[in-house]
Design a protein around this motif. Structure first.
Motif, PDB file in Angstrom:
ATOM      1  N   ARG A   1       0.851  -1.189   0.000  1.00  0.00           N
ATOM      2  CA  ARG A   1       0.000   0.000   0.000  1.00  0.00           C
ATOM      3  C   ARG A   1       0.885   1.235   0.000  1.00  0.00           C
ATOM      4  NH1 ARG A   1      -1.265  -2.355   4.778  1.00  0.00           N
ATOM      5  NH2 ARG A   1      -0.772  -0.397   5.854  1.00  0.00           N
ATOM      6  N   ARG A   2       0.326   2.314  -0.516  1.00  0.00           N
ATOM      7  CA  ARG A   2       1.096   3.553  -0.580  1.00  0.00           C
ATOM      8  C   ARG A   2       1.476   4.040   0.808  1.00  0.00           C
ATOM      9  NH1 ARG A   2      -1.033   9.395  -2.983  1.00  0.00           N
ATOM     10  NH2 ARG A   2       0.582  10.653  -1.988  1.00  0.00           N
ATOM     11  N   ASP A   3       0.549   4.004   1.771  1.00  0.00           N
ATOM     12  CA  ASP A   3       0.865   4.533   3.090  1.00  0.00           C
ATOM     13  C   ASP A   3       1.970   3.721   3.770  1.00  0.00           C
ATOM     14  OD1 ASP A   3      -0.930   2.354   3.329  1.00  0.00           O
ATOM     15  OD2 ASP A   3      -1.508   3.000   5.337  1.00  0.00           O
ATOM     16  N   GLU A   4       1.967   2.400   3.552  1.00  0.00           N
ATOM     17  CA  GLU A   4       3.002   1.550   4.143  1.00  0.00           C
ATOM     18  C   GLU A   4       4.362   1.813   3.493  1.00  0.00           C
ATOM     19  OE1 GLU A   4       4.906  -1.451   6.462  1.00  0.00           O
ATOM     20  OE2 GLU A   4       3.242  -0.034   6.708  1.00  0.00           O
ATOM     21  N   PHE A   5       4.365   1.968   2.182  1.00  0.00           N
ATOM     22  CA  PHE A   5       5.619   2.280   1.505  1.00  0.00           C
ATOM     23  C   PHE A   5       6.175   3.617   1.982  1.00  0.00           C
ATOM     24  CE2 PHE A   5       7.946   4.410  -1.933  1.00  0.00           C
ATOM     25  CZ  PHE A   5       8.976   3.505  -2.125  1.00  0.00           C
ATOM     26  N   GLU A   6       5.300   4.603   2.097  1.00  0.00           N
ATOM     27  CA  GLU A   6       5.736   5.925   2.540  1.00  0.00           C
ATOM     28  C   GLU A   6       6.262   5.879   3.978  1.00  0.00           C
ATOM     29  OE1 GLU A   6       3.535  10.204   2.616  1.00  0.00           O
ATOM     30  OE2 GLU A   6       3.398   9.038   0.740  1.00  0.00           O
ATOM     31  N   ARG A   7       5.629   5.082   4.825  1.00  0.00           N
ATOM     32  CA  ARG A   7       6.110   4.937   6.206  1.00  0.00           C
ATOM     33  C   ARG A   7       7.509   4.332   6.234  1.00  0.00           C
ATOM     34  NH1 ARG A   7       6.787   1.307  10.111  1.00  0.00           N
ATOM     35  NH2 ARG A   7       6.165  -0.437   8.761  1.00  0.00           N
ATOM     36  N   LEU A   8       7.722   3.297   5.431  1.00  0.00           N
ATOM     37  CA  LEU A   8       9.031   2.644   5.380  1.00  0.00           C
ATOM     38  C   LEU A   8      10.096   3.582   4.815  1.00  0.00           C
ATOM     39  CD1 LEU A   8       7.849  -0.820   4.045  1.00  0.00           C
ATOM     40  CD2 LEU A   8       8.805  -0.367   6.321  1.00  0.00           C
ATOM     41  N   LEU A   9       9.731   4.313   3.778  1.00  0.00           N
ATOM     42  CA  LEU A   9      10.691   5.242   3.174  1.00  0.00           C
ATOM     43  C   LEU A   9      11.053   6.348   4.154  1.00  0.00           C
ATOM     44  CD1 LEU A   9      12.259   6.044   0.608  1.00  0.00           C
ATOM     45  CD2 LEU A   9      10.261   7.382  -0.097  1.00  0.00           C
ATOM     46  N   ALA A  10      10.065   6.880   4.861  1.00  0.00           N
ATOM     47  CA  ALA A  10      10.311   7.954   5.832  1.00  0.00           C
ATOM     48  C   ALA A  10      11.160   7.467   7.000  1.00  0.00           C
ATOM     49  CB  ALA A  10       8.982   8.510   6.350  1.00  0.00           C
ATOM     50  N   GLY A  11      11.118   6.156   7.286  1.00  0.00           N
ATOM     51  CA  GLY A  11      11.945   5.617   8.349  1.00  0.00           C
ATOM     52  C   GLY A  11      13.413   5.573   7.998  1.00  0.00           C
ATOM     53  N   ARG A  12      13.730   5.522   6.698  1.00  0.00           N
ATOM     54  CA  ARG A  12      15.121   5.470   6.262  1.00  0.00           C
ATOM     55  C   ARG A  12      15.600   6.779   5.652  1.00  0.00           C
ATOM     56  NH1 ARG A  12      17.843   0.853   5.400  1.00  0.00           N
ATOM     57  NH2 ARG A  12      19.526   2.401   5.346  1.00  0.00           N
ATOM     58  N   CYS A  13      14.675   7.606   5.206  1.00  0.00           N
ATOM     59  CA  CYS A  13      15.036   8.829   4.484  1.00  0.00           C
ATOM     60  C   CYS A  13      14.188  10.008   4.957  1.00  0.00           C
ATOM     61  CB  CYS A  13      14.795   8.672   2.972  1.00  0.00           C
ATOM     62  SG  CYS A  13      15.786   7.417   2.151  1.00  0.00           S
ATOM     63  N   GLU A  14      14.733  11.179   4.780  1.00  0.00           N
ATOM     64  CA  GLU A  14      13.912  12.394   4.840  1.00  0.00           C
ATOM     65  C   GLU A  14      13.307  12.588   3.462  1.00  0.00           C
ATOM     66  OE1 GLU A  14      14.281  17.232   5.372  1.00  0.00           O
ATOM     67  OE2 GLU A  14      16.042  15.942   5.734  1.00  0.00           O
ATOM     68  N   ILE A  15      12.000  12.590   3.382  1.00  0.00           N
ATOM     69  CA  ILE A  15      11.335  12.763   2.086  1.00  0.00           C
ATOM     70  C   ILE A  15      11.318  14.252   1.758  1.00  0.00           C
ATOM     71  CG2 ILE A  15       9.210  12.431   0.775  1.00  0.00           C
ATOM     72  CD1 ILE A  15       8.616  10.015   2.542  1.00  0.00           C
ATOM     73  N   THR A  16      12.110  14.627   0.764  1.00  0.00           N
ATOM     74  CA  THR A  16      12.277  16.048   0.432  1.00  0.00           C
ATOM     75  C   THR A  16      11.367  16.499  -0.702  1.00  0.00           C
ATOM     76  OG1 THR A  16      14.109  15.519  -1.065  1.00  0.00           O
ATOM     77  CG2 THR A  16      14.658  16.035   1.227  1.00  0.00           C
ATOM     78  N   ALA A  17      10.791  15.555  -1.432  1.00  0.00           N
ATOM     79  CA  ALA A  17       9.851  15.909  -2.506  1.00  0.00           C
ATOM     80  C   ALA A  17       8.911  14.734  -2.718  1.00  0.00           C
ATOM     81  CB  ALA A  17      10.598  16.252  -3.794  1.00  0.00           C
TER      82      ALA A  17
END
Length: 485
Positions: free
Chosen positions: A451-467
């Motif tokens: 799911r998009r929300d799960e992917f975004e959660r995982l990405l935010a855990g490893r990276c600062e989402i700048t865009a």
């Protein structure tokens, strides 16, 4: 001429794990420099080689890597008494291996190897080996890197590298040209390539009449069997007594060159070739994606030295990345797609994009002696920018790789990039037609976390989402992430 001194103070150099096979040569890495230690005998060969006319011409033409002697007094190479002379080589932007090349790349590498050998023979030199690993790439242009392979030619002796050339270059080309099989798995499975006896079984029956098979497979295997108990010296003496000469070696090289040019493989129609047309992008999606990626590539504080384009397909985004970076690795799993991309890059004379064949769910592992003679792709591929466009759903749904592991893997390529590292990644929503097509082939409910929300959660855990940008279709979202800490 007095060799130039290195600017660095005495520092211990790191030995290249894959350079031990020739006892007279050893490759070292020191402060970003590539150095070669030569023992006394190899140093004598180098002195003769440096005084020749053919080598400078090949270096000037970019066919052999740039090489110069350096003052070794400022270096600590270990076994200091062993290394009489030290050379410094031009640094190749990215080290790749033959099982990561397309058919045309392997053939062009083989032709360059033979061209260099012919020039060496005419100048009174030969090469000790004929390995495909003696070549690397500047974009779509092959370059010979093993200066230590050259030695003065000895009258009456055959080319010492013939067997290696057959096993790592000629036979893989034959496997694809004559049998229609991808050669990459054959080379990846065995560092020394395909044995003549194995090749003989593959090209039995009427296939023995395929171009080059009788002479370079069946006769080669028969001669090898005949002389199995004889020493190399005895075989050389027998050849000299029979009137074998350097002219015959050169004629054999010319004949091999004609054979390699005849070997051909036309890429079959591939699903991935038309992927851009069938992956449901609208024109507005395509324009929005290109704008987003271009802004991400231009958004760093400095120009990236290396960009990885994972799942490069036809190379459009690799070309976009090359406008903003020093070098781009375009990785695609389909050999047919990579072959067509290579041929286009070759025609364009592109020196900043290197196309590679690799299954991202099964990337090149370590190989050879102790598993480190050939480094894993992940070890070689540290980058400042990673493009992972339309890749995540193929790994997560198509290959059952957990989303968390995909994110960790992608961010891992940026480990040495510092705060300027950027991951540009596309998430294809479950309701996107391409994702639905993949999910339709899987048991219902197998991927509840896709799911998009799960992917975004995982990405935010490893990276600062700048865009972040959702494409106009509403079923795909693009992100730029900068690794944390």
């Amino acid at each position: 001429m007095t060799p130039p001194r290195l600017s660095s103070p005495p520092t211990a150099a790191r030995v290249e794990p894959g350079s031990f096979r020739d006892p007279g040569n050893r490759i070292f890495h020191l402060d970003g420099q590539v150095l070669r230690g030569l023992d006394r005998r190899a140093a004598e060969d180098w002195q003769a080689l440096a005084g020749s006319d053919f080598l400078p011409a090949l270096i000037a033409a970019g066919k052999v890597c740039g090489t110069e002697p350096v003052d070794r007094s400022s270096l600590s190479l270990g076994d200091d008494d062993r290394w009489h002379t030290v050379l410094r080589h031009e640094r190749i932007p990215f080290v790749s291996y033959p099982y990561e090349w397309s058919f045309g790349m392997l053939r062009d590498a083989a032709l360059l190897h033979l061209e260099i050998l012919a020039a060496a023979l005419e100048a009174g030199f030969s090469t000790k080996d004929g390995s495909a690993y003696n070549l690397q790439w500047r974009g779509a242009a092959p370059v010979f890197i093993d200066i230590g392979s050259f030695e003065p030619a000895r009258e009456g002796e055959p080319w010492a590298g013939y067997r290696q050339f057959c096993q790592t270059l000629l036979y893989p080309l034959m496997i694809q040209a004559h049998l229609g099989l991808d050669f990459q798995p054959w080379l990846r499975s065995r560092i020394d390539g395909v044995e003549p006896g194995q090749m003989r079984r593959l090209l039995g029956g009427t296939r023995r009449f395929s171009a080059g098979a009788l002479k370079h497979v069946h006769l080669h295997d028969a001669m090898q069997t005949r002389h199995a108990a004889a020493s190399t010296g005895a075989v050389r003496e027998e050849l000299r007594d029979a009137g074998f000469s350097r002219d015959l070696v050169l004629a054999g090289v010319r004949g091999m060159e004609k054979l390699v040019r005849r070997l051909d493989w036309q890429p079959p129609t591939s699903h991935w070739e038309s992927y851009r047309e069938t992956c449901t992008y609208s024109d507005s999606d395509a324009r929005g994606k290109q704008r987003f990626v271009a802004a991400a590539l231009a958004g760093g504080r400095s120009r990236p030295e290396l960009v990885l384009d994972l799942g490069a397909n036809d190379g459009d985004y690799s070309r976009l990345a090359a406008r903003h970076a020093a070098y781009v690795i375009a990785v695609e799993s389909d050999p047919a797609v990579v072959e067509r991309l290579y041929q286009r890059l070759r025609v364009d004379g592109e020196r900043r994009i290197l196309p590679l064949v690799m299954d991202l769910a099964d990337p090149s592992p370590g190989g050879g002696w102790r598993g480190v003679e050939r480094a894993p792709f992940a070890t070689r591929a540290g980058a400042e920018v990673v493009l992972a466009l339309a890749v995540v759903h193929h790994l997560a749904v198509g290959r059952n790789v957990p989303l968390a592991e995909i994110v960790d893997w992608l961010v891992g390529f940026l480990a040495g990039a510092g705060t300027d590292g950027r991951l540009v990644v596309e998430f294809v929503h479950p309701e996107d037609p391409m994702a639905r097509r993949l999910l339709a082939n899987k048991p219902a409910g197998l991927f509840p976390d896709y799911r998009r929300d799960e992917f975004e959660r995982l990405l935010a855990g490893r990276c600062e989402i700048t865009a972040r940008e959702e494409l106009p279709s509403g079923t795909r979202t693009l992100y730029v992430g900068t690794p944390r800490g």
